[in-house]
Design a protein around this motif. Structure first.
Motif, mmCIF file in Angstrom:
data_model
loop_
_atom_site.group_PDB
_atom_site.id
_atom_site.type_symbol
_atom_site.label_atom_id
_atom_site.label_comp_id
_atom_site.label_asym_id
_atom_site.label_seq_id
_atom_site.Cartn_x
_atom_site.Cartn_y
_atom_site.Cartn_z
ATOM 1 N N THR A 11 0.783 -1.230 0.017
ATOM 2 C CA THR A 11 -0.019 -0.066 -0.027
ATOM 3 C C THR A 11 0.814 1.390 -0.076
ATOM 4 O O THR A 11 0.563 2.073 -0.709
ATOM 5 C CB THR A 11 -0.965 -0.041 1.109
ATOM 6 O OG1 THR A 11 -1.826 -1.005 1.336
ATOM 7 C CG2 THR A 11 -1.776 1.370 1.193
ATOM 8 N N VAL A 12 1.994 1.191 0.926
ATOM 9 C CA VAL A 12 2.676 2.501 0.997
ATOM 10 C C VAL A 12 3.606 2.617 -0.268
ATOM 11 O O VAL A 12 3.862 3.733 -0.739
ATOM 12 C CB VAL A 12 3.694 2.303 2.282
ATOM 13 C CG1 VAL A 12 4.511 3.402 2.476
ATOM 14 C CG2 VAL A 12 2.731 2.212 3.495
ATOM 15 N N VAL A 13 4.228 1.408 -0.830
ATOM 16 C CA VAL A 13 5.030 1.452 -2.079
ATOM 17 C C VAL A 13 4.334 2.046 -3.106
ATOM 18 O O VAL A 13 4.648 2.843 -3.921
ATOM 19 C CB VAL A 13 5.655 0.160 -2.079
ATOM 20 C CG1 VAL A 13 6.446 0.067 -3.435
ATOM 21 C CG2 VAL A 13 6.642 -0.095 -0.871
ATOM 22 N N ALA A 27 -2.986 10.031 6.025
ATOM 23 C CA ALA A 27 -4.302 10.501 6.202
ATOM 24 C C ALA A 27 -5.577 9.833 5.446
ATOM 25 O O ALA A 27 -6.267 9.422 6.105
ATOM 26 C CB ALA A 27 -4.227 12.210 5.938
ATOM 27 N N LYS A 28 -5.239 9.743 4.163
ATOM 28 C CA LYS A 28 -6.327 9.143 3.249
ATOM 29 C C LYS A 28 -5.962 7.658 3.052
ATOM 30 O O LYS A 28 -7.118 6.947 2.766
ATOM 31 C CB LYS A 28 -6.021 10.016 1.792
ATOM 32 C CG LYS A 28 -6.346 11.225 1.992
ATOM 33 C CD LYS A 28 -6.671 12.075 0.583
ATOM 34 C CE LYS A 28 -6.794 13.474 0.719
ATOM 35 N NZ LYS A 28 -6.703 14.398 -0.686
ATOM 36 N N ILE A 29 -4.886 7.228 2.828
ATOM 37 C CA ILE A 29 -4.730 5.862 2.683
ATOM 38 C C ILE A 29 -4.815 4.938 3.611
ATOM 39 O O ILE A 29 -5.421 3.994 3.999
ATOM 40 C CB ILE A 29 -3.256 5.676 1.626
ATOM 41 C CG1 ILE A 29 -3.514 6.274 0.594
ATOM 42 C CG2 ILE A 29 -3.174 3.980 1.448
ATOM 43 C CD1 ILE A 29 -2.311 6.079 -0.682
ATOM 44 N N LEU A 30 -3.707 5.090 4.926
ATOM 45 C CA LEU A 30 -3.658 4.415 5.814
ATOM 46 C C LEU A 30 -4.841 4.540 6.775
ATOM 47 O O LEU A 30 -5.476 3.792 7.360
ATOM 48 C CB LEU A 30 -2.462 4.701 6.579
ATOM 49 C CG LEU A 30 -1.204 4.225 5.822
ATOM 50 C CD1 LEU A 30 0.260 4.449 6.809
ATOM 51 C CD2 LEU A 30 -1.077 2.792 5.482
ATOM 52 N N GLN A 31 -5.189 5.630 7.249
ATOM 53 C CA GLN A 31 -6.333 6.235 7.893
ATOM 54 C C GLN A 31 -7.611 5.888 7.468
ATOM 55 O O GLN A 31 -8.340 5.287 8.013
ATOM 56 C CB GLN A 31 -6.093 7.645 8.498
ATOM 57 C CG GLN A 31 -7.371 8.143 9.395
ATOM 58 C CD GLN A 31 -7.407 7.283 10.855
ATOM 59 O OE1 GLN A 31 -6.501 6.721 11.256
ATOM 60 N NE2 GLN A 31 -8.618 7.194 11.441
ATOM 61 N N GLY A 32 -7.839 6.625 6.337
ATOM 62 C CA GLY A 32 -8.890 6.372 5.420
ATOM 63 C C GLY A 32 -9.446 5.035 5.152
ATOM 64 O O GLY A 32 -10.558 4.473 5.198
ATOM 65 N N GLY A 33 -8.278 4.453 4.602
ATOM 66 C CA GLY A 33 -8.478 2.970 3.991
ATOM 67 C C GLY A 33 -8.849 1.910 5.063
ATOM 68 O O GLY A 33 -9.673 1.273 5.267
ATOM 69 N N GLY A 34 -8.173 2.203 6.344
ATOM 70 C CA GLY A 34 -8.476 1.429 7.510
ATOM 71 C C GLY A 34 -9.657 1.370 7.970
ATOM 72 O O GLY A 34 -10.495 0.308 8.097
#
Length: 259
Positions: A11-13, A27-34
């Motif tokens: 996800t990060v890569v 903010a959007k991928i790790l927090q929002g996605g989770g």
């Protein structure tokens, strides 16, 4: 390695390769996605819970064994029947545990009739795949990825056609293989399976499709539908079990769903 760790790294890569900034990643991928996926996880848990109820009350096993008894000693018909029944069960059942529990019933039945393992395995797995086309838990996870889709026409029509086509493909596979390969002598096959339990009443055989019915016809939400279905399954199979025993089974099946 752990699938969760690898997915997190990917996800990060991927986000970094696309040029997304650190602030948006956190903010959007790790927090929002989770947060978005958490709701899908809860639906998966409830689907797995319902599957455990069907297994531990004996409803799923009763459906399969009763259907196979109607086919007699006809391997091609038996394989087609198990494929169809598995598909119907997995329109609502969900999880690896459910697949294993049904597999240890369905596969030995096919092997005992001399159906080769190379045919029996895809008969069973294609049944799961066919049911997944309209599985409401699967829909609950896809709903988060494809906003706007609903468990109704025209989307549901397309998925139901897909299910029918997949079952027909499985049946063609069965017919071609068993006509060409024939069947083995049953005595040469290891068919060890758990001792069959007492059958549940015939009216309980409708319980596996009850969640799909409530969602399609009455437009119920997924989690309330599974809660009602769990209670219905426990009530209809409560004969010979104390009230405390039913409560214990209610708790145990929920606990067993998490793995």
């Amino acid at each position: 390695q752990s699938p969760i760790i690898m997915l997190l790294l990917l996800t990060v890569v991927w986000a970094g390769l696309a040029g997304i900034g650190v602030n948006d990643i956190q903010a959007k991928i790790l927090q929002g996605g989770g947060v978005a996926y958490a709701s899908a996880v809860i639906i998966i848990v409830f689907g797995a819970w319902f599957a455990q109820v069907l297994i531990q009350t004996g409803i799923a096993e009763s459906v399969i064994r009763s259907a196979v008894e109607l086919t007699g000693d006809r391997p091609i018909v038996t394989a087609m029947t198990i494929n169809l029944v598995t598909a119907l069960l997995f329109t609502s059942m969900y999880g690896v545990g459910a697949a294993i529990a049904i597999g240890v019933i369905a596969l030995p039945i096919m092997l005992s009739q001399g159906i080769p393992a190379r045919v029996a395995a895809p008969v069973f797995s294609m049944g799961i795949g066919a049911g997944t086309f309209i599985n409401i838990v699967q829909f609950g996870t896809f709903e988060k990825l494809f906003p706007g889709i609903k468990y109704e026409a025209p989307w549901l029509n397309f998925w139901m056609i897909g299910m029918v086509v997949y079952i027909l493909c499985a049946w063609v596979m069965i017919w071609l293989n068993l006509r060409n390969l024939g069947v083995r002598h049953a005595a040469s096959t290891d068919t060890a399976s758990p001792a069959p339990r007492a059958r549940t009443p015939y009216y309980t055989y409708l319980v596996p499709i009850f969640p799909v019915f409530m969602t399609m016809v009455f437009k119920w939400q997924i989690i309330p539908t599974f809660l009602l279905s769990v209670v219905l399954a426990l009530v209809l199979t409560a004969k010979g079990r104390s009230f405390q025993g039913t409560l214990n089974l209610f708790n145990k099946t929920f606990y067993d769903a998490f793995p």
